[in-house]
Structure formats: structure tokens, C-alpha cells
Scaffold this motif. Structure first.
Motif, PDB file in Angstrom:
ATOM      1  N   MET A 225       0.832  -1.207   0.000  1.00 16.57           N
ATOM      2  CA  MET A 225       0.000   0.000   0.000  1.00 16.57           C
ATOM      3  C   MET A 225       0.865   1.255   0.000  1.00 16.57           C
ATOM      4  O   MET A 225       0.503   2.273  -0.596  1.00 16.57           O
ATOM      5  N   GLY A 226       2.021   1.163   0.654  1.00 13.09           N
ATOM      6  CA  GLY A 226       2.948   2.294   0.624  1.00 13.09           C
ATOM      7  C   GLY A 226       3.487   2.546  -0.773  1.00 13.09           C
ATOM      8  O   GLY A 226       3.604   3.702  -1.215  1.00 13.09           O
ATOM      9  N   GLN A 228       1.968   1.684  -3.562  1.00 17.04           N
ATOM     10  CA  GLN A 228       0.835   2.176  -4.348  1.00 17.04           C
ATOM     11  C   GLN A 228       0.611   3.668  -4.117  1.00 17.04           C
ATOM     12  O   GLN A 228       0.412   4.437  -5.067  1.00 17.04           O
ATOM     13  N   LYS A 229       0.659   4.079  -2.876  1.00 15.55           N
ATOM     14  CA  LYS A 229       0.456   5.493  -2.558  1.00 15.55           C
ATOM     15  C   LYS A 229       1.551   6.357  -3.169  1.00 15.55           C
ATOM     16  O   LYS A 229       1.286   7.433  -3.728  1.00 15.55           O
ATOM     17  N   VAL A 232       1.025   6.655  -6.990  1.00 12.14           N
ATOM     18  CA  VAL A 232      -0.094   7.552  -7.300  1.00 12.14           C
ATOM     19  C   VAL A 232       0.320   9.013  -7.127  1.00 12.14           C
ATOM     20  O   VAL A 232      -0.042   9.878  -7.940  1.00 12.14           O
ATOM     21  N   GLU A 233       1.091   9.296  -6.096  1.00 13.17           N
ATOM     22  CA  GLU A 233       1.534  10.677  -5.882  1.00 13.17           C
ATOM     23  C   GLU A 233       2.512  11.126  -6.966  1.00 13.17           C
ATOM     24  O   GLU A 233       2.490  12.279  -7.400  1.00 13.17           O
ATOM     25  N   ASN A 340       8.975  10.222  -2.852  1.00 16.33           N
ATOM     26  CA  ASN A 340       8.090   9.143  -3.298  1.00 16.33           C
ATOM     27  C   ASN A 340       8.835   8.141  -4.174  1.00 16.33           C
ATOM     28  O   ASN A 340       8.606   6.931  -4.087  1.00 16.33           O
TER      29      ASN A 340
END
Length: 365
Positions: A225-226, A228-229, A232-233, A340
Motif C-alpha cells: 500500500m505504501g 501504491q500510494k 499515485v503521488e 516518493n
């Protein structure tokens, strides 16, 4: 074997039976594109059972897949066990006189494209006694393929015979420009039969015995999930940079749209007319968005080690540039982009490698 003697054996093939009738209406043949899973082998088998020796010899170009051929033989035996007869296969191992006798037998024969074209060109095959030709790989036929050359020669020698071409890979028939139309043109076919799953006869039969679907979803770990986040950013930062070009419709440039495959097509459709006028940075942003979308897709498809290996490949090939390359000073936005990008690698490393602390009682050994 006549059509009437096989009617009872085909009662359970409602949509296939209807398609058979449609194909038999056109004596010149046609191109049939079935949706995947609608049993192309069963359709071919039922058509072969309708063939009569009085009509002439029916030739089937041997499919590249041995599985399809075995399925056709299986369905022939299942649909009509009393009159079951395995189609003879004509190969280069058979002598010329034996091949000539098979051509004149009026039976159904599998034949390799190479032998067929050689016998046609050397007049060893009397084309006038051939009732029809069946091709099972329409998706791989092109203007320069052997199948197209065979049909062109065959049509010049026998205009009354039919040519029926089949494919159960509809996705392969939409590649390139007017794939289906070009296939029909090179095979001298006029009719196109499309049978998707939502066709009336097909959908009615499928609804009679619907499958039991079990949906199993594996939740993502906190590190996934990290990643993925972070992706996306980064996509959001790339889209923000693209909006500054004022050459694309900003309404379509959203992170939500960027998650789908159609997003690449949307961007390309807008930028293709002016692609030659775009700067290097804009073109690279388009490429980066495509790469980031792949990273999201591979995150749930690849295992941890393969995913990390793919990231390392990207790092080596593209050197992971940042938005701040053309800025003299690194602002907060660029720092977030860098963070990121690093986060994607760090989380991937954590997933792929686990620190295992040895038990002290085993250290002495």
C-alpha cells in the motif's frame, strides 16, 4: 453422412446449430469470429458431420495447435459415435499417388499448408473435386501469409468451392488497421459472422447453466500500500507538469483516469496531431506515466523479487529522472517527488528482503 442423420445429435448445440445454418446459406463461405470459450472445435466438428462424400473432398488446413485438432476428433466421436471416422492427415510423408487417391475420396482431410500449395502449383491436386477449404487461424492470416496465397490459387482453379475461415481470438482481430476487412479481402470472402457472448442465442444458452463464480481477493500488505500510494503521488506530479503545457484537455488528466489502460490512448489521441511540436520533457512525461501505470499493475501481479528486479531495470535504463532536473532550486514539490521515488524502492526492498535474527542458542554451533 447427411444433414438429416445428424440432427438428433446436435439438439444441444442451439447457438452452434443456428450458426451452422447461417454458414450453409452462403455457398461461398465466410469469416467466423467466435468469442473465446464458445467451443470452436465443437462447431467445426458439427460442420464436418454435415459433409457428404458426394459433395467432394473437404480440406482442413492443419492448425498449428495439436490440441485443437485433438478436440475436433474428440467432438466428432462424441457427436456421432456410430459413424465416427478420423479425418485423414495428408503430410509430406505420403507418396504422390496416395495423396491423389485421398483427394479423390470425397472424405474430410487435414492437410499441411506446404503440401497443399505444392500440389496446387504442380497440378497434383485436382481442384475441381474439392468441395471446400477450412482455415482455423484467421487471426494469423495476412496478405503475405501462405493461407492467403493458397486461397488465391484455389479460387482461380475452383470458383464454386467454399472457403470458411474461423477464429476464436477476437482480440487478435482488432490489432492494426481494419484487420478483419483486410483478412476478408486477401481470402476473397464477402461475409463476416460475429458471435460474441452477448449474441442472443449465445447468451440464452449460457444463462441456462450459469457458472458458480468464487471471487478470492488477497489484501495488499502495508508495504504494498505504501508503494501504491507513492506511485499515485508521482503520477499526480507528472500530470500536474503536463497540465502546464496547455496542449491537452485538463479534464481528462486525472489520477483516476491514469489508472486505466485507456488513459494512454486518451493522451496519445490528443497529442498525436501535435506530437512533432512537443518538447522533450512533455514526451518523457507521457512515457513516464505509462511506466508508472505498469508499476501499479505489476505490483499485484509480480512476486516481490521479480518486482524489485523490474524496478532495478528501470533505474538502470532510465536513471529515474526527477521533475527538478530543469529547476535551479529544489522546491518542496520536487522534494516530495524524490521522496516518493525513493519510497517505492525502499518498500520494494523491505518486501523482497527480510531481516532474520538468529536465535542466540544456535550461535555457538
Amino acid at each position: 453422412m447427411t444433414q438429416g442423420s445428424n440432427t438428433l445429435h446436435l439438439e444441444d448445440l442451439s447457438h452452434l446449430k443456428y450458426l451452422e445454418l447461417k454458414l450453409l446459406e452462403d455457398t461461398n463461405g465466410g469469416l467466423v469470429i467466435l468469442s473465446s470459450g464458445l467451443s470452436l472445435s465443437k462447431l467445426i466438428s458439427s460442420l464436418l458431420l454435415l459433409h457428404s462424400t458426394s459433395q467432394g473432398t473437404l480440406l482442413i488446413l492443419s492448425p498449428s495447435s495439436a490440441t485443437l485438432k485433438s478436440k475436433i476428433n474428440f467432438h466428432l466421436k462424441t457427436l456421432n459415435p456410430q459413424f465416427y471416422q478420423v479425418p485423414v492427415e495428408i503430410t509430406a510423408d505420403l507418396p504422390v499417388n496416395h495423396r491423389h487417391s485421398l483427394y479423390s475420396s470425397g472424405s474430410v482431410c487435414f492437410i499441411t499448408p506446404r503440401i497443399l500449395i505444392v500440389d496446387l502449383l504442380t497440378n497434383k491436386l485436382p481442384a475441381s473435386i474439392i468441395s471446400g477449404l477450412i482455415i482455423l487461424n484467421a487471426h494469423s492470416v495476412s496478405e503475405t501469409s501462405t493461407e492467403a496465397f493458397i486461397v488465391r490459387i484455389f479460387r482461380s482453379l475452383n470458383r464454386s468451392a467454399f472457403v470458411r475461415v474461423f477464429s476464436d481470438r477476437p482480440q487478435a482481430m482488432v490489432s492494426g488497421f481494419a484487420k478483419a476487412e483486410r483478412t476478408m479481402k486477401c481470402l476473397h470472402i464477402r461475409k463476416l459472422h460475429l458471435w460474441p457472448r452477448f449474441q442472443v442465442y449465445v447468451s440464452q444458452e449460457l444463462e441456462q447453466d450459469p457458472p458458480d463464480v468464487v471471487d478470492i481477493r488477497v489484501p495488499m500488505s502495508k508495504y504494498m500500500m505504501g508503494i501504491q500510494k507513492a506511485i499515485v503521488e508521482v503520477m499526480g506530479a507528472c500530470l500536474k507538469e503536463m497540465r502546464k503545457t496547455n496542449k491537452v484537455d485538463v479534464e481528462d488528466l486525472t489520477v483516476e483516469n491514469g489508472l486505466f489502460k485507456s488513459f494512454d490512448e486518451i493522451v496519445r489521441r490528443q497529442l498525436d496531431p501535435i506530437w512533432h511540436t512537443l518538447g522533450k520533457q512533455t514526451k518523457q512525461l507521457v512515457s513516464d506515466l505509462k511506466t508508472l501505470r505498469k508499476l501499479l499493475d505489476y505490483l499485484v501481479r509480480y512476486d516481490a523479487v521479480t518486482y524489485l528486479k523490474y524496478l532495478d531495470t528501470l533505474r538502470v535504463s532510465e536513471s529515474f529522472r526527477t521533475i527538478s532536473e530543469k529547476k535551479k532550486m529544489i522546491d518542496d514539490e520536487a522534494l516530495g517527488f524524490i521522496a516518493n521515488s525513493l519510497g517505492i524502492f525502499i518498500f520494494a526492498l523491505v518486501i523482497a528482503y527480510h531481516l532474520v535474527i538468529a536465535d542466540p542458542k544456535y550461535e555457538a554451533n
